[in-house]
Design an enzyme around this catalytic site. Structure first.
Site, mmCIF file in Angstrom:
data_model
loop_
_atom_site.group_PDB
_atom_site.id
_atom_site.type_symbol
_atom_site.label_atom_id
_atom_site.label_comp_id
_atom_site.label_asym_id
_atom_site.label_seq_id
_atom_site.Cartn_x
_atom_site.Cartn_y
_atom_site.Cartn_z
ATOM 1 N N GLY A 100 0.840 -1.203 0.000
ATOM 2 C CA GLY A 100 0.000 0.000 0.000
ATOM 3 C C GLY A 100 0.869 1.245 0.000
ATOM 4 N N THR A 157 1.756 3.215 -2.265
ATOM 5 C CA THR A 157 1.379 4.329 -3.146
ATOM 6 C C THR A 157 0.181 5.100 -2.605
ATOM 7 O OG1 THR A 157 0.043 2.730 -4.353
ATOM 8 C CG2 THR A 157 2.218 3.210 -5.272
ATOM 9 N N TYR A 209 -15.631 -4.755 5.832
ATOM 10 C CA TYR A 209 -14.272 -4.219 6.056
ATOM 11 C C TYR A 209 -13.811 -4.510 7.489
ATOM 12 C CZ TYR A 209 -10.904 -0.238 6.553
ATOM 13 O OH TYR A 209 -9.822 0.579 6.795
ATOM 14 N N LYS A 217 -15.479 19.077 -2.087
ATOM 15 C CA LYS A 217 -16.784 19.743 -2.240
ATOM 16 C C LYS A 217 -16.650 21.245 -2.057
ATOM 17 C CE LYS A 217 -20.670 16.848 -0.990
ATOM 18 N NZ LYS A 217 -21.739 16.709 0.002
HETATM 19 P P1 NDP Z 1 -5.280 4.300 0.139
HETATM 20 O O1 NDP Z 1 -6.588 3.959 -0.489
HETATM 21 O O2 NDP Z 1 -4.758 5.669 -0.004
HETATM 22 O O3 NDP Z 1 -4.182 3.303 -0.401
HETATM 23 C C1 NDP Z 1 -4.453 1.950 -0.488
HETATM 24 C C2 NDP Z 1 -3.184 1.284 -0.899
HETATM 25 O O4 NDP Z 1 -3.437 -0.118 -0.982
HETATM 26 C C3 NDP Z 1 -2.672 1.733 -2.264
HETATM 27 O O5 NDP Z 1 -1.272 1.774 -2.254
HETATM 28 C C4 NDP Z 1 -3.167 0.623 -3.184
HETATM 29 O O6 NDP Z 1 -2.347 0.450 -4.319
HETATM 30 C C5 NDP Z 1 -3.026 -0.560 -2.248
HETATM 31 N N1 NDP Z 1 -3.886 -1.660 -2.670
HETATM 32 C C6 NDP Z 1 -5.241 -1.673 -2.729
HETATM 33 N N2 NDP Z 1 -5.654 -2.856 -3.228
HETATM 34 C C7 NDP Z 1 -4.533 -3.585 -3.461
HETATM 35 C C8 NDP Z 1 -4.301 -4.878 -3.982
HETATM 36 N N3 NDP Z 1 -5.308 -5.669 -4.354
HETATM 37 N N4 NDP Z 1 -3.024 -5.304 -4.125
HETATM 38 C C9 NDP Z 1 -1.996 -4.502 -3.743
HETATM 39 N N5 NDP Z 1 -2.140 -3.277 -3.233
HETATM 40 C C10 NDP Z 1 -3.406 -2.827 -3.101
HETATM 41 O O7 NDP Z 1 -5.391 3.849 1.652
HETATM 42 P P2 NDP Z 1 -4.781 4.519 2.975
HETATM 43 O O8 NDP Z 1 -3.368 4.885 2.741
HETATM 44 O O9 NDP Z 1 -5.765 5.513 3.446
HETATM 45 O O10 NDP Z 1 -4.871 3.288 3.977
HETATM 46 C C11 NDP Z 1 -3.723 2.557 4.402
HETATM 47 C C12 NDP Z 1 -4.150 1.622 5.502
HETATM 48 O O11 NDP Z 1 -4.664 2.374 6.586
HETATM 49 C C13 NDP Z 1 -5.250 0.651 5.109
HETATM 50 O O12 NDP Z 1 -4.963 -0.619 5.635
HETATM 51 C C14 NDP Z 1 -6.489 1.224 5.743
HETATM 52 O O13 NDP Z 1 -7.431 0.215 6.042
HETATM 53 C C15 NDP Z 1 -5.917 1.850 6.987
HETATM 54 N N6 NDP Z 1 -6.703 2.944 7.555
HETATM 55 C C16 NDP Z 1 -6.957 4.062 6.819
HETATM 56 C C17 NDP Z 1 -7.676 5.096 7.379
HETATM 57 C C18 NDP Z 1 -7.963 6.349 6.624
HETATM 58 O O14 NDP Z 1 -8.643 7.219 7.178
HETATM 59 N N7 NDP Z 1 -7.495 6.515 5.386
HETATM 60 C C19 NDP Z 1 -8.186 5.009 8.762
HETATM 61 C C20 NDP Z 1 -7.799 3.822 9.462
HETATM 62 C C21 NDP Z 1 -7.101 2.821 8.858
HETATM 63 P P3 NDP Z 1 -2.611 1.276 -5.711
HETATM 64 O O15 NDP Z 1 -2.965 2.667 -5.335
HETATM 65 O O16 NDP Z 1 -1.290 1.173 -6.403
HETATM 66 O O17 NDP Z 1 -3.738 0.585 -6.379
#
Ligand code: NDP
Length: 323
Positions: free
Chosen positions: A9, A11, A144, A195
């Site tokens: 993750g 990126t 989730y 928004k």
């Molecule tokens: P983002 O949506 O910004 O990033 C998700 C990341 O996961 C991207 O790098 C994406 O890769 C990667 N990813 C998604 N699906 C796949 C897959 N099938 N195979 C490989 N890589 C995958 O998420 P966040 O940075 O916000 O979240 C990071 C973590 O923090 C997560 O585990 C989330 O559950 C947790 N979290 C987030 C919160 C928030 O408010 N954002 C709150 C609490 C927890 P690509 O972009 O290259 O597709």
């Protein structure tokens, strides 16, 4: 042997923040890069972690000694509500493949990312680490939440059966540069920033869904990044740690919308649509007492400064951001 840290993750919102901190903190400092240390930030293009073969190949390619496992299918209230099975299955596959590969390849340490959404809906506040499994999660994001809860179960089972050093972090709502600002699928803060921007550009009212009353704790992604680096280097237990600002730093959606208006110099006030059933959970304050007792001196970025940095990034990167 110097550490090779794989950030899955890498990126996304949190992954990019860890990359920023590793690049910008002084080398050798508490949160900076250590001599000889190698950091790899992998996105889904490099490996689809729902696929076991691709996951194993990623581990074979980089031979990580440490993994910060962030990859997940992530979304806001509406995306979670509409696609419960997809959120459940994709996240279960991703987590199972990553932990299995880390076990097979004898990775020294894995920190996986949970979320405060995993906690029971009916629970005594504040949330603390030992309450994760005390009742069903809120129905709006139960796919989730259950997938994420299983990571804690897996961590304990891997430790008991194989002696693996796997643990987890529980962040509250995260915001910062590189967030997903998509209007339909984003979390509340990036959705409101987008928004507000459109309302200013089109000269239309800045409408906010719900009555503005729910309270949330927000953590700046670059602060969270430092906490992940701390946990990777200095925390050795299987039990999760809540990574959050103080529980007294909850902010209402109303105050958040007003702060966004202020930071973006919007001439009007936000308009709340007063549909209570659009609110989600009223509040879910989480305690950061365990974190603060372990980390010692740590300063969170003041909220308005973090919001300003986020808005500045959004405005400068509008063309390429996830909108
Ligand atoms: P983002 O949506 O910004 O990033 C998700 C990341 O996961 C991207 O790098 C994406 O890769 C990667 N990813 C998604 N699906 C796949 C897959 N099938 N195979 C490989 N890589 C995958 O998420 P966040 O940075 O916000 O979240 C990071 C973590 O923090 C997560 O585990 C989330 O559950 C947790 N979290 C987030 C919160 C928030 O408010 N954002 C709150 C609490 C927890 P690509 O972009 O290259 O597709």
């Amino acid at each position: 042997m110097a550490a090779v840290v794989l950030v899955t993750g890498g990126t996304g919102l949190v992954g990019k923040a860890i990359e920023y901190v590793i690049e910008h903190e002084p080398e050798g400092s508490r949160f900076g890069k250590r001599p000889g240390e190698k950091w790899i930030f992998a996105g889904s293009r490099e490996a689809d972690l729902r696929n076991p073969e691709e996951t194993l190949k990623l581990f074979e390619k980089y031979q990580p000694t440490h993994v910060i496992h962030l990859a997940a299918l992530v979304g806001g209230l509406f995306a979670n509500r509409e696609r419960k099975m997809t959120f459940l299955r994709d996240n279960m596959l991703i987590n199972d493949n990553v932990l299995h590969a880390a076990h097979i390849k004898e990775t020294k340490k894995v920190i996986s990312c949970l979320s405060t959404c995993v906690f029971p809906d009916k629970v005594e506040y504040p949330l603390t680490e030992e309450k994760v499994h005390l009742g069903p999660p809120h129905s709006s994001n139960f796919g989730y939440a259950h997938a994420k809860r299983m990571v804690d179960v897996q961590n304990h089972a891997y430790k008991e059966e194989f002696g693996c050093n796997f643990t987890s972090a529980i962040p509250t709502n995260v915001f910062g540069p590189h967030d997903n600002f998509d209007l339909k699928h984003a979390h509340v803060m990036p959705a409101l920033i987008h928004k507000c921007y459109l309302s200013q550009k089109k000269n239309t009212p800045f409408k906010v869904m719900g009555d503005g009353s729910p309270l949330r704790q927000f953590i700046y992604s670059r602060d969270l990044a430092k906490l992940f680096i701390w946990q990777m280097r200095e925390y050795e237990s299987v039990e999760p740690v809540i990574l959050s600002v103080d529980e007294n730093d909850e902010i209402s959606i109303r105050d958040l919308a007003n702060s966004i208006v202020k930071v973006m110099n919007h001439p009007d006030k936000p308009e709340f649509e007063n549909e209570i059933n659009d609110n989600g959970q009223d509040r879910k304050p989480a305690s950061n007492a365990k974190l603060m007792s372990l980390i010692g001196d740590f300063k969170f970025t003041p909220f308005e400064q973090a919001l300003e940095e986020t808005v500045t990034w959004f405005l400068q990167n509008y063309a390429n951001a996830r909108t």
